[in-house]
Design an enzyme around this catalytic site. Sequence first.
Site, PDB file in Angstrom:
ATOM      1  N   SER A 182       0.797  -1.223   0.000  1.00  0.00           N
ATOM      2  CA  SER A 182       0.000   0.000   0.000  1.00  0.00           C
ATOM      3  C   SER A 182       0.833   1.278   0.000  1.00  0.00           C
ATOM      4  O   SER A 182       0.313   2.331  -0.349  1.00  0.00           O
ATOM      5  CB  SER A 182      -0.959  -0.006   1.185  1.00  0.00           C
ATOM      6  N   HIS A 210      -5.635  -3.345  -1.883  1.00  0.00           N
ATOM      7  CA  HIS A 210      -5.410  -2.351  -2.937  1.00  0.00           C
ATOM      8  C   HIS A 210      -5.441  -2.967  -4.336  1.00  0.00           C
ATOM      9  O   HIS A 210      -5.103  -2.309  -5.314  1.00  0.00           O
ATOM     10  CB  HIS A 210      -4.077  -1.627  -2.726  1.00  0.00           C
ATOM     11  N   LYS A 241     -11.856   0.812  -0.010  1.00  0.00           N
ATOM     12  CA  LYS A 241     -10.967   1.490  -0.968  1.00  0.00           C
ATOM     13  C   LYS A 241     -11.665   1.622  -2.325  1.00  0.00           C
ATOM     14  O   LYS A 241     -12.564   2.432  -2.456  1.00  0.00           O
ATOM     15  CB  LYS A 241      -9.637   0.765  -1.008  1.00  0.00           C
TER      16      LYS A 241
HETATM   17  C1  LIG Z   1      -6.164  -0.514   3.919  1.00  0.00           C
HETATM   18  C2  LIG Z   1      -5.714  -1.873   4.188  1.00  0.00           C
HETATM   19  C3  LIG Z   1      -6.351  -2.666   5.144  1.00  0.00           C
HETATM   20  C4  LIG Z   1      -7.425  -2.116   6.039  1.00  0.00           C
HETATM   21  O1  LIG Z   1      -8.657  -2.035   5.405  1.00  0.00           O
HETATM   22  P1  LIG Z   1      -9.849  -1.257   6.144  1.00  0.00           P
HETATM   23  O2  LIG Z   1     -11.063  -1.777   5.484  1.00  0.00           O
HETATM   24  O3  LIG Z   1      -9.623   0.189   5.922  1.00  0.00           O
HETATM   25  O4  LIG Z   1      -9.784  -1.618   7.585  1.00  0.00           O
HETATM   26  C5  LIG Z   1      -5.944  -3.962   5.304  1.00  0.00           C
HETATM   27  N1  LIG Z   1      -4.933  -4.471   4.562  1.00  0.00           N
HETATM   28  C6  LIG Z   1      -4.293  -3.739   3.650  1.00  0.00           C
HETATM   29  C7  LIG Z   1      -3.201  -4.358   2.851  1.00  0.00           C
HETATM   30  C8  LIG Z   1      -4.655  -2.412   3.421  1.00  0.00           C
HETATM   31  O5  LIG Z   1      -4.013  -1.680   2.514  1.00  0.00           O
END
Ligand SMILES: *Cc1c(COP(=O)(O)O)cnc(C)c1O
Length: 395
Positions: A182, A210, A241
């Site tokens: 990320s 992502h 996301k």
């Molecule tokens: C953003 C992210 C999360 C967390 O996701 P949320 O739904 O915002 O809690 C988990 N793992 C990775 C790799 C992320 O980039």
Amino acid sequence: MTDKFDFIREDTAALKEAGLFIHLRTIESPPGSWMVVDGKKVLNLCTNNYLGLATHPRLVEAAHEALDRLGVGPTAVRSIAGTLSLHVELERKVAEFKGVEDALYVQSGFCANQAAIPPLVGKEDVIFSDRLNHASIIDGCRLSRAKIIVYEHCDPTDLEAKVKEHLSDYRRGIVITDGVFSMDGDVAPLDGIYEVAERYGLMTMVDDAHGEGVLGHGGRGIVDHFGLHGKFDVEIGTFSKAFGVVGGVIAGKKIVVDYLRQKARPFLFSNAVTATDTAACLAAVEVLSESTELVDRLWENTRYFKEEMKKLGFDTGASVTPITPVMLGEAKLAQAFSRRLFEEGVFAMAIGFPTVPRGQARIRVMVSAMLSRDDLDYGLEKFALVGKELGVIEA
Ligand SMILES: *Cc1c(COP(=O)(O)O)cnc(C)c1O
């Protein structure tokens, strides 16, 4: 006089000194291509709204309908009285979209990692974890109390060496990797990791937070990108996301997902996601299932922005996805860069330790399908201006 909170004052002062203190900006508009941030209208190069789904009329309409019909909260955990037919329908649709046997919808991506890892491995077991895995994976690993062995970033050869050296000391093992990293925007070599896992009988888990809505055909994710359908035991995902809403998903083999319905603690002990959010997630999956248009536009914008940034002389690291780090080194420089961009009407945040290693601070640009060519050119012009001003690129 000492005070019991002196440790907080000292630590906070140290964070400020190092340029690592987090200032919260306040948002007063939807996360569109332009946003109102701290009272100022700025170009949004910052949110994870890759496809613009957060304000998509179909998602908003679905949320309204569910809200009016079902109220604001389910008021129970999933395993007692909180499982709505909407949850079940979403799980079926997202499993179909990702080409897996089953899926479990939980409160967030962060929660999904806490939910999925501890039931699969315990004190007598071992986890092989990529050096740059997301904090929620690391915390999920720690919660399991299994031995954590870190292998070098995106390096199946090192993974194999570590497996050979350590696996026999434990009852069973799992390999866990981020799909798209990320903060760097590079992609895990899923095929190589799968080969090693197969050879040694390891369980496999990939966090596609992502990658969903971004990689693969029409945004079907990293497993689709590598053509490894049905191979990974667990695929973690998030609806927060590219899908534009909130919530997490644990997708994968039916035997595993069914087991997690019995064992996953955030699923058993924390309230179900609201009908409103669930209905919006369902609409997001439907929109993506019907057309690749938004994902195609995302990639067109990504290619253009990256090429132009390289022409300007910026170092955008190892990224091959819309996540575009602009490498700056020192955290203070990154903070100054972000502040100047903001003054010039561009919202792009500085990222420093502990989110990235020390000395690798950066501005992280999130390209989205919402941005027009004019928007992208505006952002590029301001990056060039500030980059020259701060001596990052040649004037
Ligand atoms: C953003 C992210 C999360 C967390 O996701 P949320 O739904 O915002 O809690 C988990 N793992 C990775 C790799 C992320 O980039």
